[in-house]
Design an enzyme around this catalytic site. Structure first.
Site, short mmCIF file in Angstrom:
data_model
loop_
_atom_site.label_atom_id
_atom_site.label_comp_id
_atom_site.label_asym_id
_atom_site.label_seq_id
_atom_site.Cartn_x
_atom_site.Cartn_y
_atom_site.Cartn_z
N CYS A 384 0.96 -1.28 -0.10
CA CYS A 384 0.00 0.04 0.08
C CYS A 384 0.87 1.32 -0.01
CB CYS A 384 -0.99 -0.03 1.15
SG CYS A 384 -2.46 0.76 0.84
N HIS A 510 -3.69 -5.03 0.33
CA HIS A 510 -3.11 -5.61 1.58
C HIS A 510 -3.05 -7.31 1.63
CE1 HIS A 510 -2.92 -2.06 4.01
NE2 HIS A 510 -3.68 -1.45 3.09
N GLU A 512 -1.45 -8.89 3.45
CA GLU A 512 -1.50 -9.73 4.61
C GLU A 512 -2.78 -10.15 5.48
OE1 GLU A 512 -1.00 -6.60 4.10
OE2 GLU A 512 -1.43 -5.10 5.39
#
Ligand code: GLN
Length: 540
Positions: A384, A510, A512
């Site tokens: 990001c 993202h 993650e």
């Protein structure tokens, strides 16, 4: 349609006892026994969601596929269960009141005085049963944020009391998490705080069915018996939760303590199958027996706070296990980095991840670090804001646009390589107005990203306002920074990479958020592999 059973998890004595991990571990064990379980969290604060809270206040903000900005515990739920959560899994007092007030404005209460009981508690009860009523789950576990006795938790506790009364105790149980502290001066574990916290819960009309006691030392039989006797629970319902080396040990520890068994028994559910924990145990074995050790730098401006980058740290654990490598994450504060000190600050690292973030504090440090790893062929992963900074660095140092910037940092930059999308330009409200949730992305054949994902189309979660400005894409690409993932609807660049670098990938989304124990995220796995290769090459 089978009726869902409900498990409520409350906490006493102290915050940070790990209700989220206990809830996730229980759900994991029930799931491993073939039951369909889900978890939801009710937070007593008045923010409508945690999206507007800064990480110092509340740690990371977790984002779901449907674009909800939620508590970081939802991240644990997804990582432990390998199932997706949604807006319905996280409710705050702000959202409850917002909904009740909207109903009042629409006249739905027919002139009645709107009160905490019954209107707020009814709204809470409705939300508590929303997932259970879908028919998709056998067990719904609900974590109540905060600590019993707090003024703001009271309506939630009252809602649980009413639900228990309405459904019957075999359909709705309460697990209370407490602390059994060790007093070194007396060389003793103390049960009084637990007794008091159970008493506080009883004042609200709830007799806990199971106590999970957080402790640094083993609870002896006599302590367990004492807690059981004074707190009105069966001795086998006193569950010890001893500090674990990793949160991923907790499901196994809870199983050893019999938490899943006593929950099933109390809910009158059959307990005939052993949970199948083979894949979980295989992950733990790989996690605990690494063949190599690598050091990855994490550059961000909230690095002093463990919880700010929770999902990134967990994704590294999953990817490390997948590669049988121990990933040591070295936190680097972006404000401590400059062009002159990168060599020293980044010494001994085998890869660098530049974290997501907002605002201009520390961005020049991030840009310097990216320049250093790009020029020195050290694996780089930008997420990001990290990806946006990689684009700015490339524009400045390769394209020669010295003042290139994001309009988030410099509205008057002559080269807005990162800029606001048109639909964001007139947005005034801060809460829930970013580009949020899952978006599709098409990968370029032959790219690094395509090789990693091994598919043409992906879906990943977003949380940002600014985007790569497509008018610079041609020049960036001609000079070696290519957009290899494009949003098929908007044409926005979601992934950039450099061919001529061993591993240089920036993503606008993202990854993650989607990494779980059983399905580590392919980008994290590939990044850790690249860092490991870099480390091995260095040794050789
Ligand atoms: N501040 C940047 C934006 O809003 C990046 C956000 C992020 O890293 N999540 O676009």
């Amino acid at each position: 349609m089978p009726k869902a059973k409900y498990v409520f998890v409350t906490g006493g004595v102290s915050s940070s006892l790990g209700k989220g991990i206990i809830s996730a571990s229980l759900a994991n064990l029930l799931q491993a026994r073939g039951l369909k379980a889900t978890i939801q969290k009710f937070d007593p604060y008045i923010n409508v969601d945690p999206g507007t809270l800064n990480p110092y206040e509340h740690g990371e903000c977790f984002v779901t596929d449907d674009g909800a900005e939620t508590d970081l515990d939802l991240g644990h739920y997804e990582r432990f269960l390998n199932v997706r959560t949604s807006q319905a899994n996280n409710v705050t007092t702000g959202r409850i009141y917002q909904s009740v007030i909207q109903k009042e404005r629409r006249g739905e209460f027919l002139g009645k005085t709107v009160q905490v009981i019954p209107h707020i508690t009814n709204e809470i009860k409705d939300r508590m049963q929303q997932l259970g009523k879908t028919g998709d789950y056998d067990v719904v576990i609900t974590e109540i944020g905060g600590t019993v006795g707090d003024i703001e938790s009271l309506p939630y506790i009252e809602a649980v009391r009413q639900l228990r009364w309405e459904m019957g105790r075999e359909n709705c149980i309460v697990i209370h998490l407490t602390l059994v502290p060790y007093l070194s001066a007396a060389a003793e574990l103390k049960t009084k705080p637990t007794q008091h916290s159970v008493k506080t819960l009883m004042e609200s009309g709830i007799n806990a069915d199971i106590l999970v006691c957080r402790t640094e030392y083993e609870l002896s039989e006599s302590i367990r018996a004492k807690i059981a006797l004074f707190c009105n629970v069966k001795p086998e319902a006193v569950i010890q939760s001893i500090d674990a080396k990793t949160i991923y040990d907790v499901p196994l520890l809870m199983h050893k303590e019999g938490l899943d068994r006593v929950v099933l028994e109390t809910l009158a559910l059959p307990d005939n199958l052993e949970p199948d924990l083979s894949r979980w145990k295989a992950f733990l074995f790989r996690h605990k027996n690494p063949k190599n050790h690598i050091r990855v730098g994490l550059v961000g401006k909230y690095v002093e706070l463990q919880d700010s980058y929770k999902s990134i740290l967990e994704a590294f654990i999953h990817a490390g296990a997948a590669n049988e490598v121990k990933v040591e994450v070295v936190s680097i504060h972006s404000e401590q980095l400059s062009v002159d000190n990168c060599e020293v600050q980044l010494k001994g690292l085998h890869g660098l991840l530049v974290a997501p973030g907002f605002g201009s504090r520390g961005i020049e440090g991030k840009i310097s670090a990216i320049k250093y790893v790009r020029e020195n062929n050290i694996p780089f992963f930008g997420i990001c804001l990290g990806m946006q900074m990689a684009v700015i660095e490339y524009a400045r140092n390769v394209l020669g646009l010295a003042f290139a910037n994001s309009t988030e940092m410099d509205e008057d930059t002559p080269h807005p390589v990162i800029s606001l999308m048109d639909e964001q330009k007139n947005v005034e409200n801060k809460g829930g107005t970013m580009r949020l949730g899952a978006w599709d992305c098409s990968l370029t054949a032959g790219s690094c990203a395509h090789g990693i994902y091994k598919t043409d189309d992906i879906s990943e979660r977003h949380r940002h306002r600014y985007e790569l400005n497509n008018s610079y894409l041609g020049d960036l690409s001609k000079n070696g920074l290519k957009a290899t993932g494009i949003n098929p609807k908007t044409g926005l660049a979601e992934i950039v990479e450099i061919d001529a670098h061993p591993w240089f990938v920036g993503v606008q989304y993202h990854p993650e958020y989607k990494s779980t124990v059983l399905e580590p995220h392919p980008l994290f796995t590939a990044f850790v592999e690249a860092c490991n290769n870099y480390a091995n090459k260095k040794i050789n």
